[in-house]
Design a protein around this motif. Structure first.
Motif, PDB file in Angstrom:
ATOM      1  N   ALA A  77      46.437  50.678  39.122  1.00  0.00           N
ATOM      2  CA  ALA A  77      45.544  50.357  38.016  1.00  0.00           C
ATOM      3  C   ALA A  77      46.388  50.118  36.776  1.00  0.00           C
ATOM      4  O   ALA A  77      47.528  50.557  36.692  1.00  0.00           O
ATOM      5  N   ASP A 137      42.156  47.766  34.109  1.00  0.00           N
ATOM      6  CA  ASP A 137      42.044  46.869  35.261  1.00  0.00           C
ATOM      7  C   ASP A 137      42.233  47.703  36.515  1.00  0.00           C
ATOM      8  O   ASP A 137      43.292  48.299  36.710  1.00  0.00           O
ATOM      9  N   ASP A 138      41.225  47.724  37.368  1.00  0.00           N
ATOM     10  CA  ASP A 138      41.289  48.484  38.609  1.00  0.00           C
ATOM     11  C   ASP A 138      41.855  47.607  39.726  1.00  0.00           C
ATOM     12  O   ASP A 138      41.618  46.387  39.739  1.00  0.00           O
ATOM     13  N   PRO A 139      42.581  48.180  40.669  1.00  0.00           N
ATOM     14  CA  PRO A 139      43.116  47.389  41.785  1.00  0.00           C
ATOM     15  C   PRO A 139      42.031  46.670  42.596  1.00  0.00           C
ATOM     16  O   PRO A 139      42.302  45.661  43.228  1.00  0.00           O
ATOM     17  N   SER A 140      40.800  47.157  42.545  1.00  0.00           N
ATOM     18  CA  SER A 140      39.707  46.514  43.280  1.00  0.00           C
ATOM     19  C   SER A 140      39.309  45.177  42.674  1.00  0.00           C
ATOM     20  O   SER A 140      38.608  44.388  43.298  1.00  0.00           O
ATOM     21  N   GLY A 141      39.723  44.908  41.421  1.00  0.00           N
ATOM     22  CA  GLY A 141      39.345  43.676  40.732  1.00  0.00           C
ATOM     23  C   GLY A 141      38.390  43.923  39.580  1.00  0.00           C
ATOM     24  O   GLY A 141      38.186  43.057  38.740  1.00  0.00           O
ATOM     25  N   ILE A 142      37.807  45.099  39.517  1.00  0.00           N
ATOM     26  CA  ILE A 142      36.894  45.430  38.422  1.00  0.00           C
ATOM     27  C   ILE A 142      37.704  45.725  37.161  1.00  0.00           C
ATOM     28  O   ILE A 142      38.755  46.350  37.224  1.00  0.00           O
ATOM     29  N   TYR A 143      37.209  45.249  36.020  1.00  0.00           N
ATOM     30  CA  TYR A 143      37.877  45.549  34.754  1.00  0.00           C
ATOM     31  C   TYR A 143      36.845  45.845  33.671  1.00  0.00           C
ATOM     32  O   TYR A 143      35.696  45.409  33.753  1.00  0.00           O
ATOM     33  N   TYR A 176      34.690  41.204  37.062  1.00  0.00           N
ATOM     34  CA  TYR A 176      35.387  41.291  38.338  1.00  0.00           C
ATOM     35  C   TYR A 176      36.321  40.092  38.446  1.00  0.00           C
ATOM     36  O   TYR A 176      35.909  38.947  38.223  1.00  0.00           O
TER      37      TYR A 176
END
Length: 169
Positions: free
Chosen positions: A15, A48-54, A79
């Motif tokens: 992240a 920014d999360d590694p999943s793509g969510i920010y 996203y």
């Protein structure tokens, strides 16, 4: 089996948290002064999360009649989808609120956006169903670019086109 071994050897995504401060001679949004032509400062925080969510938020302050005052804020969430190592798409929603812009009125708007980014250029289309007034819909298309002519120096450019949908208020 090879995919499992490759996944086990790969490093996990991390992240990212970012904090940014800026001093400005005038805080402007789409060509209009939000700080009444006075100097302003902004502080931004994003995750920014590694999943793509920010998610992100920014506060803007200025001086009004010699006293520090909150001029406004922006917040967004979305996203990002990586299409390749160089290109990504993102979609999200943002909210902007300004406290003494345009003759002392409190104004704000919500936008839905869709964008594409590459290493030196990005483009985004923004739709607002309530641009400063309920029922006032707008579109804003923008392109941003940047180059690094020397270490720690970035030249950037922004171009945008704003349009009311339906009747202009």
């Amino acid at each position: 089996m090879l995919a499992v071994a490759a996944a086990a050897l790969s490093a996990p995504a991390s992240a990212q948290v970012a904090v940014e401060g800026a001093l400005l001679s005038d805080y402007r949004v789409r060509g209009y002064s939000i700080s009444d032509g006075d100097p302003a400062a902004s502080l931004s925080l994003s995750y920014d999360d590694p999943s793509g969510i920010y998610v992100g938020a920014a506060a803007v302050g200025s001086f009004r009649d010699g006293e520090p005052e909150l001029a406004g804020f922006q917040a967004s969430t979305g996203y990002a989808l990586r299409l390749s190592t160089q290109v990504s798409l993102d979609a999200g929603v943002s909210r902007s609120q300004y406290y003494y812009a345009y003759g002392g009125r409190h104004l704000g708007y919500t936008e839905l956006y869709l964008g594409v980014s590459a290493p030196h250029v990005s483009a985004r289309v923004n739709f607002s169903p309530d641009y400063y007034r309920s029922g006032t819909s707008t579109l804003y298309a923008e392109v941003d670019g940047g180059i690094e002519p020397a270490t720690n120096w970035v030249l950037s450019a922004h171009a945008g086109v704003f349009s009311y949908i339906g009747t202009h208020p």
